[in-house]
Design a protein around this motif. Structure first.
Motif, PDB file in Angstrom:
ATOM      1  N   LYS A  45       1.683   1.196   8.363  1.00  0.00           N
ATOM      2  CA  LYS A  45       2.581   1.509   7.228  1.00  0.00           C
ATOM      3  C   LYS A  45       2.993   2.668   7.186  1.00  0.00           C
ATOM      4  O   LYS A  45       4.330   2.796   6.921  1.00  0.00           O
ATOM      5  N   GLN A  46       2.495   3.643   8.076  1.00  0.00           N
ATOM      6  CA  GLN A  46       3.174   4.842   8.097  1.00  0.00           C
ATOM      7  C   GLN A  46       4.221   4.762   9.434  1.00  0.00           C
ATOM      8  O   GLN A  46       5.469   5.363   9.002  1.00  0.00           O
ATOM      9  N   ASP A  86      -4.240  -0.318   9.256  1.00  0.00           N
ATOM     10  CA  ASP A  86      -3.159  -0.802   8.144  1.00  0.00           C
ATOM     11  C   ASP A  86      -2.451   0.439   7.797  1.00  0.00           C
ATOM     12  O   ASP A  86      -1.027   0.195   7.876  1.00  0.00           O
ATOM     13  N   LEU A  87      -2.910   1.561   7.788  1.00  0.00           N
ATOM     14  CA  LEU A  87      -2.381   2.814   7.240  1.00  0.00           C
ATOM     15  C   LEU A  87      -1.341   3.392   8.271  1.00  0.00           C
ATOM     16  O   LEU A  87      -0.374   3.801   8.165  1.00  0.00           O
ATOM     17  N   TYR A  88      -1.955   3.122   9.594  1.00  0.00           N
ATOM     18  CA  TYR A  88      -1.214   3.694  10.798  1.00  0.00           C
ATOM     19  C   TYR A  88       0.187   2.799  10.849  1.00  0.00           C
ATOM     20  O   TYR A  88       1.280   3.352  11.044  1.00  0.00           O
ATOM     21  N   GLN A 124      -8.729  -0.665   8.091  1.00  0.00           N
ATOM     22  CA  GLN A 124      -8.072   0.129   6.895  1.00  0.00           C
ATOM     23  C   GLN A 124      -7.104   1.022   7.750  1.00  0.00           C
ATOM     24  O   GLN A 124      -5.900   1.543   7.269  1.00  0.00           O
TER      25      GLN A 124
END
Length: 53
Positions: free
Chosen positions: A40-41, A36-38, A33
């Motif tokens: 997306k950022q 994935d967030l990294y 997770q």
């Protein structure tokens, strides 16, 4: 760069989750997770920079 207070609390919460985790599958899920967030950022930042050009 200073992290806003609400993000500091979220950071501490996630650090606590990692510290208390005893299940490898749980750690793997959390890591996936965060990766994935990294990314997306990174994509959002690149888009914002390109949009200003």
């Amino acid at each position: 760069m200073e992290i806003p207070l609400h993000q500091q609390f979220e950071k501490q919460r996630l650090q606590g989750v990692v510290h208390r985790a005893t299940d490898l599958a749980e750690l793997k899920g959390l890591t996936q997770q965060l990766i994935d967030l990294y990314f997306k950022q990174k994509a959002a930042t690149a888009w914002a920079i390109a949009d200003k050009s």
